[in-house]
Scaffold this motif. Structure first.
Motif, PDB file in Angstrom:
ATOM      1  N   ILE A   1       0.841  -1.205   0.000  1.00  0.00           N
ATOM      2  CA  ILE A   1       0.000   0.000   0.000  1.00  0.00           C
ATOM      3  C   ILE A   1       0.873   1.252   0.000  1.00  0.00           C
ATOM      4  O   ILE A   1       0.609   2.211  -0.741  1.00  0.00           O
ATOM      5  N   GLU A   2       1.928   1.249   0.826  1.00  0.00           N
ATOM      6  CA  GLU A   2       2.839   2.394   0.875  1.00  0.00           C
ATOM      7  C   GLU A   2       3.511   2.611  -0.477  1.00  0.00           C
ATOM      8  O   GLU A   2       3.678   3.750  -0.937  1.00  0.00           O
ATOM      9  N   LYS A   3       3.911   1.511  -1.125  1.00  0.00           N
ATOM     10  CA  LYS A   3       4.577   1.617  -2.433  1.00  0.00           C
ATOM     11  C   LYS A   3       3.625   2.113  -3.498  1.00  0.00           C
ATOM     12  O   LYS A   3       4.000   2.895  -4.375  1.00  0.00           O
ATOM     13  N   ARG A   4       2.366   1.671  -3.410  1.00  0.00           N
ATOM     14  CA  ARG A   4       1.383   2.047  -4.430  1.00  0.00           C
ATOM     15  C   ARG A   4       0.982   3.512  -4.334  1.00  0.00           C
ATOM     16  O   ARG A   4       0.893   4.219  -5.341  1.00  0.00           O
ATOM     17  N   PHE A   5       0.757   4.015  -3.130  1.00  0.00           N
ATOM     18  CA  PHE A   5       0.241   5.372  -2.961  1.00  0.00           C
ATOM     19  C   PHE A   5       1.300   6.392  -2.561  1.00  0.00           C
ATOM     20  O   PHE A   5       1.121   7.591  -2.775  1.00  0.00           O
ATOM     21  N   GLY A   6       2.405   5.938  -1.948  1.00  0.00           N
ATOM     22  CA  GLY A   6       3.400   6.877  -1.451  1.00  0.00           C
ATOM     23  C   GLY A   6       3.004   7.409  -0.087  1.00  0.00           C
ATOM     24  O   GLY A   6       1.826   7.449   0.268  1.00  0.00           O
ATOM     25  N   VAL A   7       4.007   7.832   0.687  1.00  0.00           N
ATOM     26  CA  VAL A   7       3.753   8.304   2.051  1.00  0.00           C
ATOM     27  C   VAL A   7       4.455   9.639   2.273  1.00  0.00           C
ATOM     28  O   VAL A   7       5.614   9.819   1.867  1.00  0.00           O
TER      29      VAL A   7
ATOM     30  N   LEU B   1      -5.583  12.250   6.561  1.00  0.00           N
ATOM     31  CA  LEU B   1      -5.187  10.902   6.152  1.00  0.00           C
ATOM     32  C   LEU B   1      -4.532  10.902   4.766  1.00  0.00           C
ATOM     33  O   LEU B   1      -3.753  10.003   4.459  1.00  0.00           O
ATOM     34  N   PHE B   2      -4.871  11.900   3.953  1.00  0.00           N
ATOM     35  CA  PHE B   2      -4.287  12.039   2.616  1.00  0.00           C
ATOM     36  C   PHE B   2      -3.903  13.497   2.391  1.00  0.00           C
ATOM     37  O   PHE B   2      -4.539  14.410   2.928  1.00  0.00           O
ATOM     38  N   ILE B   3      -2.882  13.713   1.605  1.00  0.00           N
ATOM     39  CA  ILE B   3      -2.526  15.065   1.169  1.00  0.00           C
ATOM     40  C   ILE B   3      -2.131  15.002  -0.301  1.00  0.00           C
ATOM     41  O   ILE B   3      -1.957  13.911  -0.868  1.00  0.00           O
ATOM     42  N   ARG B   4      -1.996  16.169  -0.916  1.00  0.00           N
ATOM     43  CA  ARG B   4      -1.545  16.239  -2.311  1.00  0.00           C
ATOM     44  C   ARG B   4      -0.110  16.765  -2.335  1.00  0.00           C
ATOM     45  O   ARG B   4       0.198  17.790  -1.736  1.00  0.00           O
ATOM     46  N   ALA B   5       0.742  16.026  -3.013  1.00  0.00           N
ATOM     47  CA  ALA B   5       2.139  16.423  -3.158  1.00  0.00           C
ATOM     48  C   ALA B   5       2.549  16.221  -4.609  1.00  0.00           C
ATOM     49  O   ALA B   5       2.411  15.115  -5.150  1.00  0.00           O
ATOM     50  N   ASN B   6       3.012  17.307  -5.244  1.00  0.00           N
ATOM     51  CA  ASN B   6       3.398  17.251  -6.656  1.00  0.00           C
ATOM     52  C   ASN B   6       2.265  16.753  -7.538  1.00  0.00           C
ATOM     53  O   ASN B   6       2.465  15.972  -8.477  1.00  0.00           O
ATOM     54  N   GLY B   7       1.044  17.208  -7.202  1.00  0.00           N
ATOM     55  CA  GLY B   7      -0.114  16.838  -7.997  1.00  0.00           C
ATOM     56  C   GLY B   7      -0.622  15.431  -7.780  1.00  0.00           C
ATOM     57  O   GLY B   7      -1.555  14.981  -8.455  1.00  0.00           O
ATOM     58  N   LYS B   8      -0.042  14.703  -6.821  1.00  0.00           N
ATOM     59  CA  LYS B   8      -0.430  13.314  -6.565  1.00  0.00           C
ATOM     60  C   LYS B   8      -0.967  13.178  -5.141  1.00  0.00           C
ATOM     61  O   LYS B   8      -0.451  13.786  -4.210  1.00  0.00           O
TER      62      LYS B   8
ATOM     63  N   ILE C   1      -1.262  11.343  -1.811  1.00  0.00           N
ATOM     64  CA  ILE C   1      -0.465  10.349  -1.097  1.00  0.00           C
ATOM     65  C   ILE C   1      -0.967  10.186   0.341  1.00  0.00           C
ATOM     66  O   ILE C   1      -1.709  11.029   0.863  1.00  0.00           O
ATOM     67  N   LEU C   2      -0.552   9.098   0.966  1.00  0.00           N
ATOM     68  CA  LEU C   2      -0.939   8.822   2.341  1.00  0.00           C
ATOM     69  C   LEU C   2      -0.113   9.662   3.313  1.00  0.00           C
ATOM     70  O   LEU C   2       1.034  10.010   3.025  1.00  0.00           O
ATOM     71  N   THR C   3      -0.708   9.957   4.455  1.00  0.00           N
ATOM     72  CA  THR C   3       0.059  10.558   5.540  1.00  0.00           C
ATOM     73  C   THR C   3       0.517   9.431   6.467  1.00  0.00           C
ATOM     74  O   THR C   3      -0.070   8.338   6.466  1.00  0.00           O
ATOM     75  N   PRO C   4       1.532   9.652   7.272  1.00  0.00           N
ATOM     76  CA  PRO C   4       1.954   8.617   8.232  1.00  0.00           C
ATOM     77  C   PRO C   4       0.819   8.181   9.156  1.00  0.00           C
ATOM     78  O   PRO C   4       0.781   7.028   9.593  1.00  0.00           O
ATOM     79  N   LEU C   5      -0.136   9.102   9.440  1.00  0.00           N
ATOM     80  CA  LEU C   5      -1.260   8.765  10.318  1.00  0.00           C
ATOM     81  C   LEU C   5      -2.103   7.644   9.710  1.00  0.00           C
ATOM     82  O   LEU C   5      -2.514   6.709  10.406  1.00  0.00           O
ATOM     83  N   MET C   6      -2.349   7.721   8.414  1.00  0.00           N
ATOM     84  CA  MET C   6      -3.127   6.688   7.734  1.00  0.00           C
ATOM     85  C   MET C   6      -2.378   5.357   7.748  1.00  0.00           C
ATOM     86  O   MET C   6      -2.982   4.294   7.944  1.00  0.00           O
TER      87      MET C   6
END
Length: 339
Positions: free
Chosen positions: A168-174, A183-190, A192-197
């Motif tokens: 999951i971490e590899k698929r979505f990024g953290v 639980l989610f944020i946008r970084a570089n237009g993508k 991604i998961l936050t560490p909390l999620m």
């Protein structure tokens, strides 16, 4: 116990309402005090007790006894989960004010996954009675494994992420840091998961491993899916408050693994006897009152011996520390005389 669809719906709605109240009361991230944790621990235990008494009044005494035996067993096995939760919190450096939110969502994920396990277990048991032999053997093997781990000097000091979590971490990024309760944020237009999620998923999915022994254990006490589910629900939903209440006490429960191994081994024997009885072999079966007495007795003895052993260990450590200080003081005195 014959449970109608309406009762199932009402029970799930009632549990959902309690969870919602718990969530909204503690929705603001904060450090959980001992007082708050103590109050909510008592509340959840009292609710479980009322539910069990309700089963006695509106159902049967056997159903009530099975619920209490299942609840106490699941609660004691859940305490073992707390050791791993502590490791997960340390692994991901979860801020203290966010830990209560992590545990709430993580436990909800665990409850949903356990419901799937319970449904599958009930279906298998209904179709194949010989599965009790497998459950019984697995519990006795787990009991032996727990004893081996307890006697080992090696300690698990770090939580290792499971394959599902890594994928999951590899698929979505953290994200590289926490962003409050997001639980989610946008970084570089993508997105991604936050560490909390990630931590919430770690808590929920890791509990599946514990369910591999706890679900067969409770099916050894009752084959009623309704009682199995409600006992698991009440045991898990009070786990968050218990984490903060006995966090410092966990290290003192040095004999907990031995106690849990005895309980799992006992239920494993009970399952094998039940399986033999189902196949027509005339063997004595262990009643629910006996099971409840054994489970409670083992937990009480384990707790008492753990606290005694921890106290003696602390006294020995203090005596050794005083001895080291005394020897250092003596060496210092000798040096001053020589000078």
């Amino acid at each position: 116990m014959d449970v109608s669809l309406n009762l199932w719906v009402l029970t799930i709605l009632g549990l959902s309402a309690l969870i919602a109240v718990d969530f909204f009361i503690g929705r603001k991230p904060h450090d959980v005090s001992m007082r708050e944790a103590g109050i909510w621990t008592v509340v959840w235990i009292a609710l479980a007790a009322l539910f069990g008494l309700g089963l006695m009044l509106f159902g049967t005494a056997q159903a009530s006894g099975e619920f209490f035996a299942g609840f106490i067993t699941e609660k004691s096995l859940s305490v073992d989960n707390l050791f791993v939760f502590v490791l997960i919190m340390a692994k991901f450096s979860v801020p203290t004010h966010l830990q209560q939110r992590v545990l709430l969502i993580g436990v909800l994920i665990a409850l949903v996954l356990r419901a799937v396990f319970i449904a599958a277990g009930a279906a298998i048991i209904a179709s194949f009675s010989w599965v009790f032999f497998i459950f019984g053997a697995f519990l006795m093997y787990t009991a032996w494994k727990l004893i081996q781990e307890a006697r080992s000097d090696e300690e698990e000091e770090e939580f290792e992420e499971n394959r599902l979590l890594k994928s999951i971490e590899k698929r979505f990024g953290v994200a590289d840091r926490y962003h409050g309760t997001k639980l989610f944020i946008r970084a570089n237009g993508k997105r991604i998961l936050t560490p909390l999620m990630v931590v919430m998923l770690a808590i929920g999915t890791t509990d599946v491993l514990f369910a591999l022994d706890s679900i067969p254990a409770i099916f050894g006490l009752t084959q009623d899916p309704y009682i199995v589910f409600t006992a698991n629900a009440f045991a898990l939903m009070g786990l968050r408050q218990l984490y903060f209440l006995i966090g410092g006490l966990l290290k003192k429960l040095v004999h907990l693994s031995y106690g849990l191994s005895v309980i799992l081994g006992f239920i494993g024997v009970k399952l094998v006897l039940h399986a033999l009885h189902e196949t027509g072999v005339h063997v004595p079966e262990i009643s629910i009152p006996v099971s409840l007495a054994v489970i409670c007795g083992v937990l009480v003895i384990t707790t008492i011996t753990s606290l005694i052993a921890s106290k003696r260990q602390a006294e020995r450590a203090a005596a050794e520390a005083d001895g080291d200080e005394g020897s250092r003081g003596g060496e210092s005195g000798k040096d001053s005389i020589q000078v």
